[in-house]
Write a protein that holds these residues in place. Sequence first.
Motif, PDB file in Angstrom:
ATOM      1  N   ALA A  35     -43.781  -4.837  -7.246  1.00 14.61           N
ATOM      2  CA  ALA A  35     -42.771  -5.397  -8.148  1.00 14.61           C
ATOM      3  C   ALA A  35     -41.923  -4.297  -8.761  1.00 14.61           C
ATOM      4  N   THR A  36     -42.545  -3.165  -9.091  1.00 13.76           N
ATOM      5  CA  THR A  36     -41.810  -2.033  -9.653  1.00 13.76           C
ATOM      6  C   THR A  36     -40.865  -1.434  -8.618  1.00 13.76           C
ATOM      7  N   THR A  37     -41.341  -1.290  -7.386  1.00 16.64           N
ATOM      8  CA  THR A  37     -40.489  -0.787  -6.309  1.00 16.64           C
ATOM      9  C   THR A  37     -39.271  -1.677  -6.114  1.00 16.64           C
ATOM     10  N   LEU A  38     -39.493  -2.968  -6.118  1.00 17.28           N
ATOM     11  CA  LEU A  38     -38.406  -3.923  -5.901  1.00 17.28           C
ATOM     12  C   LEU A  38     -37.356  -3.830  -7.006  1.00 17.28           C
ATOM     13  N   TYR A  39     -37.808  -3.782  -8.255  1.00 20.25           N
ATOM     14  CA  TYR A  39     -36.870  -3.666  -9.369  1.00 20.25           C
ATOM     15  C   TYR A  39     -36.121  -2.337  -9.310  1.00 20.25           C
ATOM     16  N   ASN A  40     -36.832  -1.250  -9.037  1.00 20.40           N
ATOM     17  CA  ASN A  40     -36.180   0.058  -8.991  1.00 20.40           C
ATOM     18  C   ASN A  40     -35.155   0.144  -7.874  1.00 20.40           C
ATOM     19  N   ASP A  41     -35.445  -0.467  -6.718  1.00 23.11           N
ATOM     20  CA  ASP A  41     -34.487  -0.458  -5.615  1.00 23.11           C
ATOM     21  C   ASP A  41     -33.187  -1.157  -5.991  1.00 23.11           C
ATOM     22  N   TRP A  42     -33.297  -2.260  -6.688  1.00 26.10           N
ATOM     23  CA  TRP A  42     -32.098  -2.996  -7.098  1.00 26.10           C
ATOM     24  C   TRP A  42     -31.402  -2.332  -8.281  1.00 26.10           C
ATOM     25  N   ASN A  43     -32.163  -1.769  -9.189  1.00 28.70           N
ATOM     26  CA  ASN A  43     -31.592  -1.322 -10.461  1.00 28.70           C
ATOM     27  C   ASN A  43     -31.275   0.172 -10.510  1.00 28.70           C
ATOM     28  N   GLU A  44     -31.995   0.984  -9.711  1.00 30.11           N
ATOM     29  CA  GLU A  44     -31.840   2.434  -9.834  1.00 30.11           C
ATOM     30  C   GLU A  44     -31.372   3.094  -8.542  1.00 30.11           C
ATOM     31  N   SER A  45     -32.196   3.075  -7.528  1.00 27.88           N
ATOM     32  CA  SER A  45     -31.853   3.784  -6.299  1.00 27.88           C
ATOM     33  C   SER A  45     -32.525   3.122  -5.115  1.00 27.88           C
ATOM     34  N   PHE A  46     -31.750   2.866  -4.080  1.00 32.18           N
ATOM     35  CA  PHE A  46     -32.272   2.259  -2.858  1.00 32.18           C
ATOM     36  C   PHE A  46     -32.239   3.309  -1.762  1.00 32.18           C
ATOM     37  N   ASN A  47     -33.413   3.650  -1.257  1.00 33.71           N
ATOM     38  CA  ASN A  47     -33.512   4.682  -0.222  1.00 33.71           C
ATOM     39  C   ASN A  47     -32.829   5.975  -0.655  1.00 33.71           C
ATOM     40  N   ASN A  48     -33.117   6.402  -1.884  1.00 34.47           N
ATOM     41  CA  ASN A  48     -32.624   7.673  -2.431  1.00 34.47           C
ATOM     42  C   ASN A  48     -31.101   7.742  -2.545  1.00 34.47           C
ATOM     43  N   GLY A  49     -30.490   6.607  -2.668  1.00 38.63           N
ATOM     44  CA  GLY A  49     -29.042   6.577  -2.857  1.00 38.63           C
ATOM     45  C   GLY A  49     -28.677   5.716  -4.035  1.00 38.63           C
ATOM     46  N   GLU A  50     -27.558   4.996  -3.919  1.00 40.96           N
ATOM     47  CA  GLU A  50     -27.165   4.079  -4.975  1.00 40.96           C
ATOM     48  C   GLU A  50     -28.127   2.899  -5.044  1.00 40.96           C
ATOM     49  N   SER A  51     -28.101   2.216  -6.176  1.00 46.24           N
ATOM     50  CA  SER A  51     -28.938   1.026  -6.296  1.00 46.24           C
ATOM     51  C   SER A  51     -28.434  -0.051  -5.343  1.00 46.24           C
ATOM     52  N   TYR A  52     -29.339  -0.923  -4.934  1.00 42.30           N
ATOM     53  CA  TYR A  52     -28.926  -2.015  -4.055  1.00 42.30           C
ATOM     54  C   TYR A  52     -27.930  -2.921  -4.776  1.00 42.30           C
ATOM     55  N   ALA A  53     -28.089  -3.077  -6.092  1.00 44.88           N
ATOM     56  CA  ALA A  53     -27.142  -3.879  -6.869  1.00 44.88           C
ATOM     57  C   ALA A  53     -25.732  -3.309  -6.757  1.00 44.88           C
ATOM     58  N   ALA A  54     -25.596  -1.987  -6.913  1.00 45.59           N
ATOM     59  CA  ALA A  54     -24.271  -1.360  -6.825  1.00 45.59           C
ATOM     60  C   ALA A  54     -23.692  -1.496  -5.428  1.00 45.59           C
ATOM     61  N   LEU A  55     -24.530  -1.323  -4.407  1.00 43.96           N
ATOM     62  CA  LEU A  55     -24.051  -1.443  -3.028  1.00 43.96           C
ATOM     63  C   LEU A  55     -23.605  -2.867  -2.720  1.00 43.96           C
ATOM     64  N   PHE A  56     -24.353  -3.847  -3.224  1.00 46.32           N
ATOM     65  CA  PHE A  56     -24.004  -5.239  -2.969  1.00 46.32           C
ATOM     66  C   PHE A  56     -22.693  -5.594  -3.677  1.00 46.32           C
ATOM     67  N   LYS A  57     -22.552  -5.163  -4.913  1.00 47.15           N
ATOM     68  CA  LYS A  57     -21.323  -5.465  -5.662  1.00 47.15           C
ATOM     69  C   LYS A  57     -20.119  -4.741  -5.071  1.00 47.15           C
ATOM     70  N   ALA A  58     -20.334  -3.568  -4.478  1.00 45.74           N
ATOM     71  CA  ALA A  58     -19.231  -2.836  -3.856  1.00 45.74           C
ATOM     72  C   ALA A  58     -18.795  -3.480  -2.546  1.00 45.74           C
ATOM     73  N   HIS A  59     -19.736  -4.097  -1.837  1.00 41.09           N
ATOM     74  CA  HIS A  59     -19.523  -4.785  -0.547  1.00 41.09           C
ATOM     75  C   HIS A  59     -18.506  -4.059   0.350  1.00 41.09           C
ATOM     76  N   ASN A  60     -18.751  -2.753   0.553  1.00 41.47           N
ATOM     77  CA  ASN A  60     -17.825  -1.948   1.352  1.00 41.47           C
ATOM     78  C   ASN A  60     -18.511  -1.283   2.545  1.00 41.47           C
ATOM     79  N   GLY A  61     -19.579  -1.907   3.023  1.00 45.81           N
ATOM     80  CA  GLY A  61     -20.277  -1.379   4.185  1.00 45.81           C
ATOM     81  C   GLY A  61     -21.487  -0.539   3.860  1.00 45.81           C
ATOM     82  N   GLY A  62     -21.750  -0.299   2.582  1.00 46.73           N
ATOM     83  CA  GLY A  62     -22.948   0.447   2.212  1.00 46.73           C
ATOM     84  C   GLY A  62     -24.218  -0.289   2.577  1.00 46.73           C
ATOM     85  N   ILE A  63     -24.120  -1.610   2.713  1.00 45.87           N
ATOM     86  CA  ILE A  63     -25.196  -2.456   3.227  1.00 45.87           C
ATOM     87  C   ILE A  63     -24.704  -3.058   4.539  1.00 45.87           C
ATOM     88  N   GLU A  64     -25.518  -2.959   5.574  1.00 44.82           N
ATOM     89  CA  GLU A  64     -25.115  -3.486   6.875  1.00 44.82           C
ATOM     90  C   GLU A  64     -24.770  -4.972   6.776  1.00 44.82           C
TER      91      GLU A  64
END
Length: 391
Positions: free
Chosen positions: A65-94
């Motif tokens: 649960a902590t990993t899941l929250y941190n991925d969305w809120n802080e850093s996903f795979n040592n980069g931007e948070s998944y939340a930021a990548l999703f909101k940017a919707h510019n190809g950062g997520i396949e």
Amino acid sequence: MKKNLLILGSLFIGLSVSFTSCKDDDDKDNKIPASDAYNLEYKSAYATAWGNYMNIVSNLLKDDATTLYNDWNESFNNGESYAALFKAHNGGIEGINSQEDCLSQIIDGCIDIAGEVGESKIGDPIDKWEAGDQTAALYAVESWYSWHSRDDYTNNIRSIRNAYYGTRDGAIAEHSLYNLIKNYDEALNTKVDNAIKTAENAIQAIPQPFRNNIGSQEAKDAQDACGDLAEILEDDIKPIFENALIAGQDFEMEEIIKQYVDVVVVPTYKDLKDKNTALNNAVKAFVAHPTNEGFEACADAWLAAREPWEQSESFLFGPVADKGLDPNMDSWPLDQVGIVNILNSQDFNQLSWEGEYDEESEIIESAQSLRGFHTLEYLVFKDGKARTIAK
């Protein structure tokens, strides 16, 4: 909820299995027979093993649960948070390259869980019941040890409501799919909203507990209502975004995506992290001093931690899927005989796996079937109530 199709097929084979050991006969006598796995009582003879297992599983739940929250809120795979990548919707997520891609993903998640509740969570037990295999039907019911099935399914539908309303409390946000569809086609929005409410009410109308009312008309009505909701989302809502039928709404779509991420997804995962931490603390307290009150505290904490998980199931994409966190936390049905094996061996290495997630890996699947919410449910609940200390 990741459904483990391999386990149910072996469920009843295990009833006739007996454990063997190279140790002496006295050691054999202390082993739990596999035949007890389906009606196991908490006993002093294996209380330490039981507590160890509860502790390990609750630790794993807290960590996931902590990993899941941190991925969305802080850093996903040592980069931007998944939340930021999703909101940017510019190809950062396949596959997420536009506003429409985001909204299509949101709707896909809602379609998937509406279909799963109707076809699998309610439908599988009904199918087995009508085929005359009532025992298999019972074991196919999710969360039947706690008698929490009906509330689980209701929270799944509320996860759809939350995604559509843009809130977690049943209010309708200004920037929401609800209002976007309402402005596009008011009658269609009413149709969707009514389908969500009908599915939720139909599930709650199933006599409690569902495990004792699998063959009821109310269960069939709930199955149909969930199917209707999935069909409306699939046939009427998804094409709107796939085919860019709403024009000139760029700003509104952008705000809806932000509302969804910031007000629904991330707070749900924070709640999941916090409540699984509280669950872990309750388990640790029980292990340190086992009492009936401690079992009740664990049961209450399990129910509290379960709610945000079930209300997250309309967004089972991103880290929860990529890292195998869904089956880590929520595989079903259980391998009861496998759990008894762990109680006997205390080989908790069998609950862990390493490397990149591969859903085809039998090693990973085996580990996931021995951990998560439902393993802890089995260890904490019996017949809808917290377990008790045997006298």
